[in-house]
Write a protein that holds these residues in place. Structure first.
Motif, mmCIF file in Angstrom:
data_model
loop_
_atom_site.group_PDB
_atom_site.id
_atom_site.type_symbol
_atom_site.label_atom_id
_atom_site.label_comp_id
_atom_site.label_asym_id
_atom_site.label_seq_id
_atom_site.Cartn_x
_atom_site.Cartn_y
_atom_site.Cartn_z
ATOM 1 N N ASP A 355 -13.510 8.153 6.040
ATOM 2 C CA ASP A 355 -12.610 7.221 5.374
ATOM 3 C C ASP A 355 -12.852 7.334 3.879
ATOM 4 O O ASP A 355 -13.985 7.185 3.417
ATOM 5 C CB ASP A 355 -12.871 5.785 5.843
ATOM 6 C CG ASP A 355 -12.444 5.572 7.285
ATOM 7 O OD1 ASP A 355 -11.731 6.440 7.816
ATOM 8 O OD2 ASP A 355 -12.828 4.543 7.869
ATOM 9 N N LEU A 356 -11.790 7.612 3.152
ATOM 10 C CA LEU A 356 -11.918 7.790 1.707
ATOM 11 C C LEU A 356 -11.272 6.614 0.988
ATOM 12 O O LEU A 356 -10.155 6.213 1.315
ATOM 13 C CB LEU A 356 -11.227 9.092 1.279
ATOM 14 C CG LEU A 356 -11.798 10.373 1.911
ATOM 15 C CD1 LEU A 356 -10.858 11.543 1.691
ATOM 16 C CD2 LEU A 356 -13.183 10.684 1.352
ATOM 17 N N ALA A 357 -12.007 6.056 0.027
ATOM 18 C CA ALA A 357 -11.482 4.933 -0.753
ATOM 19 C C ALA A 357 -10.360 5.444 -1.638
ATOM 20 O O ALA A 357 -10.568 6.344 -2.467
ATOM 21 C CB ALA A 357 -12.599 4.333 -1.595
ATOM 22 N N LYS A 358 -9.196 4.916 -1.438
ATOM 23 C CA LYS A 358 -8.057 5.307 -2.278
ATOM 24 C C LYS A 358 -7.149 4.097 -2.404
ATOM 25 O O LYS A 358 -7.008 3.322 -1.461
ATOM 26 C CB LYS A 358 -7.289 6.462 -1.637
ATOM 27 C CG LYS A 358 -7.925 7.828 -1.893
ATOM 28 C CD LYS A 358 -7.179 8.930 -1.189
ATOM 29 C CE LYS A 358 -6.113 9.587 -2.028
ATOM 30 N NZ LYS A 358 -6.585 10.602 -2.958
ATOM 31 N N ALA A 359 -6.541 3.950 -3.579
ATOM 32 C CA ALA A 359 -5.669 2.796 -3.811
ATOM 33 C C ALA A 359 -4.407 2.914 -2.963
ATOM 34 O O ALA A 359 -3.934 4.014 -2.687
ATOM 35 C CB ALA A 359 -5.290 2.715 -5.282
ATOM 36 N N TYR A 360 -3.908 1.777 -2.555
ATOM 37 C CA TYR A 360 -2.684 1.732 -1.776
ATOM 38 C C TYR A 360 -1.563 2.440 -2.532
ATOM 39 O O TYR A 360 -1.371 2.211 -3.725
ATOM 40 C CB TYR A 360 -2.286 0.269 -1.502
ATOM 41 C CG TYR A 360 -1.108 0.156 -0.590
ATOM 42 C CD1 TYR A 360 -1.291 0.145 0.791
ATOM 43 C CD2 TYR A 360 0.183 0.102 -1.090
ATOM 44 C CE1 TYR A 360 -0.220 0.065 1.655
ATOM 45 C CE2 TYR A 360 1.276 0.027 -0.229
ATOM 46 C CZ TYR A 360 1.069 0.015 1.131
ATOM 47 O OH TYR A 360 2.128 -0.059 1.980
ATOM 48 N N GLY A 361 -0.877 3.327 -1.879
ATOM 49 C CA GLY A 361 0.267 4.004 -2.476
ATOM 50 C C GLY A 361 -0.073 5.290 -3.198
ATOM 51 O O GLY A 361 0.829 6.040 -3.585
ATOM 52 N N SER A 362 -1.369 5.582 -3.404
ATOM 53 C CA SER A 362 -1.686 6.811 -4.133
ATOM 54 C C SER A 362 -1.331 8.034 -3.277
ATOM 55 O O SER A 362 -1.426 8.003 -2.061
ATOM 56 C CB SER A 362 -3.144 6.829 -4.593
ATOM 57 O OG SER A 362 -4.003 6.541 -3.533
ATOM 58 N N PRO A 363 -0.884 9.116 -3.932
ATOM 59 C CA PRO A 363 -0.415 10.268 -3.164
ATOM 60 C C PRO A 363 -1.543 10.983 -2.413
ATOM 61 O O PRO A 363 -2.687 10.974 -2.854
ATOM 62 C CB PRO A 363 0.204 11.189 -4.228
ATOM 63 C CG PRO A 363 -0.386 10.759 -5.508
ATOM 64 C CD PRO A 363 -0.751 9.312 -5.382
#
Ligand SMILES: [Zn+2]
Length: 448
Positions: A355-363
């Motif tokens: 699971d990678l932390a990424k902001a909602y909506g980032s490509p």
């Protein structure tokens, strides 16, 4: 006067006989009376219990049969009210002897021949009767429990997707369910685990796909099972395979603080020697307050809409300068973001990716060039994309909010295939990334 004369005649004859004969005749007469009386009484009390025109059992008398039926009715009253047998029961006095059932046998025979109907509380979904339980209180408890189970968080409002009504219905008592069974039925679990026998060439992932369950659920149902050691003829437990009869929709507006990180920016610098790079700006995480409208169906998030974003602190990207003469990368495009949940066993379950932390909506970029083999909803994975890179390597991108590619499409390395989301079984926006080699998930860290 003929009878009287005969008796007088017999009396005088009897008086003239010797004492022994007189006694013998007396004993014979008494015995004959007793034996004859018994068989006469027995023949009178036999009672045939006739169920829908056919003799079901032979009772001592009607009272005994009625008592047995009353006790069967009483037992069925645990299931509902106004219990009555569905068959027509009549009683026939008969002289037939010898075949009278004991009360126990009578009860057994009648319980086999009779079915009972009761007034139960039916749960109707879009006007169709789906399950019946004992009473209204139990029906309401069933519905409340379902809502409670799928209330994803305290801020969620829960409701049923379908029109639900509770009404009194006449139902055969054998079809009236306990609270637990009614909940299972509505959830689409029949309570009886089904098993699949592994066939030649099948992979766990193919089986999961075939039965419309996620590989993660299959692993959870079979904790001692190692996909690498799957054998032909091995039995795999299948759970939750049916469609639910009733769906619970949970909705909430939720405001959360999220850290933001911008992707690396790479600049080419002709002055740098071959193969070298340097960081010219350190990245700094930003902070934002995001208000989402979240919709979850049966506990799985299906929609997440951004209602408002309030930037508290701007993020700074990491800027790297690279030599203009860099080699072509041999490795795949690294999906950015810190690993917040690693590959491997997690609380008794196998976590088949990272699971990678990424902001909602980032490509989300494709790991490498390849062909899209899945692009759509995939159970607990939510919106999911699988890319086949050849040589037995497939990468998976799960919990996406949007998908930008379709099955059959060829993609380039790093091409945006969708956006980060939280669909499926997910507690917040992140990218679940998997590397599947010859049907077996491998630790993606070795491929990043
Ligand atoms: Zn994951």
């Amino acid at each position: 006067m003929e009878v009287k004369e005969t008796i007088t005649h017999l009396k005088s004859w009897f008086g003239k006989q010797p004492k022994a004969i007189r006694q013998g005749v007396a004993v014979f007469l008494v015995l004959a009376l007793v034996v004859g009386g018994f068989s006469f009484a027995n023949a009178q009390s036999a009672c045939a219990v006739v169920v829908d025109g056919q003799v079901a059992a032979m009772a001592k008398d009607q009272a005994q049969a009625e008592q047995v039926i009353a006790s069967l009715i009483k037992e069925n009253q645990k299931k509902g009210s106004n219990v009555k047998p569905l068959q027509n029961i009549t009683y026939q006095k008969t002289k037939k002897n010898g075949d009278i059932a004991s009360e126990e046998v009578l009860k057994q025979r009648l319980s086999e021949k009779l079915t009972f109907e009761a007034i139960a509380s039916g749960i109707k979904v879009n006007n169709g009767l789906k399950v019946a339980v004992k009473d209204k209180a139990t029906a309401e408890k069933v519905l409340a429990e379902l809502k409670k189970e799928y209330k994803v968080g305290p801020e969620f409002k829960v409701d049923f997707q379908e029109k639900v009504a509770v009404a009194n219905v006449p139902v055969e008592t054998s079809k009236i369910l306990s609270m637990e069974d009614a909940i299972k039925r509505l959830k689409g679990e029949n309570g009886v685990p089904r098993y699949h026998t592994v066939k030649e060439g099948e992979t766990l992932w193919e089986i999961a796909n075939k039965f419309n369950v996620s590989p993660e659920d299959l692993q959870a149902a079979n904790p001692n099972f190692t996909p690498e050691r799957m054998q032909i003829g091995q039995k795999i437990k299948m759970i939750g395979a049916a469609d639910p009869l009733l769906n619970v929709v949970a909705t909430a507006e939720k405001t959360v603080k999220e850290e933001t990180a911008l992707p690396q920016q790479v600049r080419k610098n002709a002055k740098l020697p071959f193969g070298q790079s340097r960081v010219v700006q350190k990245s700094e995480r930003g902070l934002k307050e995001v208000t989402y409208k979240i919709v979850a169906v049966n506990g799985l998030e299906t929609e997440r809409e951004v209602l408002n974003v309030n930037i508290i602190k701007q993020a700074k990207p990491q800027i790297i300068e690279r030599s203009a003469q860099t080699m072509v990368a041999s490795r795949g495009y690294r999906p950015s973001g810190a690993i917040i949940s690693p590959f491997g066993k997690r609380g008794g379950r196998m976590h088949t990716g990272v699971d990678l932390a990424k902001a909602y909506g980032s490509p989300v970029g494709a790991y490498n060039s390849g062909r899209v083999i899945r692009a759509g909803w995939y159970g607990a994975y939510g919106k999911c994309v699988d890319i086949n890179h050849g040589n037995g390597i497939v990468t998976r991108y799960a919990h996406l909010s949007t998908i930008n590619v379709s099955v059959g499409q060829n993609v380039e390395r790093g091409q945006s295939i969708g956006n980060v989301g939280s669909t499926g079984r997910s507690t917040g926006p992140h990218l679940h990334f998997e590397v599947i080699v010859n049907g077996v998930p491998k630790n993606p860290v070795g491929y990043l």
